[in-house]
Write a protein that holds these residues in place. Structure first.
Motif, PDB file in Angstrom:
ATOM      1  N   SER A  30       0.807  -1.226   0.000  1.00  0.00           N
ATOM      2  CA  SER A  30       0.000   0.000   0.000  1.00  0.00           C
ATOM      3  C   SER A  30       0.840   1.276   0.000  1.00  0.00           C
ATOM      4  O   SER A  30       0.306   2.363  -0.184  1.00  0.00           O
ATOM      5  CB  SER A  30      -0.926   0.020   1.215  1.00  0.00           C
ATOM      6  N   SER A  48      -7.729   8.854   6.078  1.00  0.00           N
ATOM      7  CA  SER A  48      -8.449   9.499   4.983  1.00  0.00           C
ATOM      8  C   SER A  48      -9.019   8.463   4.025  1.00  0.00           C
ATOM      9  O   SER A  48      -8.640   7.289   4.042  1.00  0.00           O
ATOM     10  CB  SER A  48      -7.502  10.432   4.215  1.00  0.00           C
ATOM     11  N   ILE A  49      -9.903   8.930   3.185  1.00  0.00           N
ATOM     12  CA  ILE A  49     -10.448   8.088   2.118  1.00  0.00           C
ATOM     13  C   ILE A  49      -9.310   7.640   1.203  1.00  0.00           C
ATOM     14  O   ILE A  49      -9.297   6.498   0.747  1.00  0.00           O
ATOM     15  CB  ILE A  49     -11.529   8.863   1.319  1.00  0.00           C
ATOM     16  N   ASN A  50      -8.341   8.508   0.963  1.00  0.00           N
ATOM     17  CA  ASN A  50      -7.204   8.141   0.116  1.00  0.00           C
ATOM     18  C   ASN A  50      -6.409   6.993   0.728  1.00  0.00           C
ATOM     19  O   ASN A  50      -5.973   6.088   0.024  1.00  0.00           O
ATOM     20  CB  ASN A  50      -6.287   9.344  -0.115  1.00  0.00           C
ATOM     21  N   THR A  51      -6.216   7.037   2.040  1.00  0.00           N
ATOM     22  CA  THR A  51      -5.503   5.963   2.723  1.00  0.00           C
ATOM     23  C   THR A  51      -6.308   4.673   2.649  1.00  0.00           C
ATOM     24  O   THR A  51      -5.750   3.600   2.379  1.00  0.00           O
ATOM     25  CB  THR A  51      -5.230   6.338   4.192  1.00  0.00           C
ATOM     26  N   GLU A  53      -8.373   3.840   0.376  1.00  0.00           N
ATOM     27  CA  GLU A  53      -8.270   3.360  -1.002  1.00  0.00           C
ATOM     28  C   GLU A  53      -6.945   2.628  -1.228  1.00  0.00           C
ATOM     29  O   GLU A  53      -6.918   1.571  -1.865  1.00  0.00           O
ATOM     30  CB  GLU A  53      -8.400   4.527  -1.979  1.00  0.00           C
ATOM     31  N   LYS A  54      -5.843   3.143  -0.701  1.00  0.00           N
ATOM     32  CA  LYS A  54      -4.549   2.468  -0.834  1.00  0.00           C
ATOM     33  C   LYS A  54      -4.587   1.077  -0.217  1.00  0.00           C
ATOM     34  O   LYS A  54      -4.073   0.112  -0.790  1.00  0.00           O
ATOM     35  CB  LYS A  54      -3.439   3.286  -0.160  1.00  0.00           C
TER      36      LYS A  54
END
Length: 114
Positions: A30, A48-51, A53-54
């Motif tokens: 990730s 976060s949403i970005n994290t 997602e990763k």
């Protein structure tokens, strides 16, 4: 909100275990630090949403796979979902025909239990 954070962390841990990955493996896949992965799984970090997602991309799962059942569940339900996670992880890379064979084997096993 801590309840949702804890729930998602537990689901991420369960899916990681089902796939036979360590926190370090997931961190490498990730691009995150293994300590951060641990904090997410323990519900200690807002992420976060970005994290998220990763992590989902690294685990090769969708958001639905992580959050498709109730936050509040019994131990029996927990064990059932753990088995489902394991089955899903075991089918990665199989052909449609191979998955269909597994389904038929599962049906036969279930008939034996009745």
């Amino acid at each position: 909100m801590a309840e949702l954070r804890n729930f998602l962390g537990n689901r991420i841990r369960a899916i990681r275990h089902a796939k036979g990955l360590t926190q370090q493996n997931l961190a490498d896949l990730s691009g995150l630090d293994y300590r951060y992965i641990g904090a997410i799984e323990r519900g200690e970090r807002n992420f976060s949403i970005n994290t998220l997602e990763k992590v989902l991309v690294a685990l090769k799962v969708s958001l639905h796979d992580v959050a498709y059942f109730s936050i509040e569940q019994s131990e029996e339900e927990s064990v059932r979902w753990e088995a489902i996670d394991q089955f899903i992880a075991n089918t990665e890379g199989l052909t449609v025909e191979q998955i269909e064979i597994l389904r038929r084997v599962n049906q036969e096993v279930m008939r034996a239990f009745k």
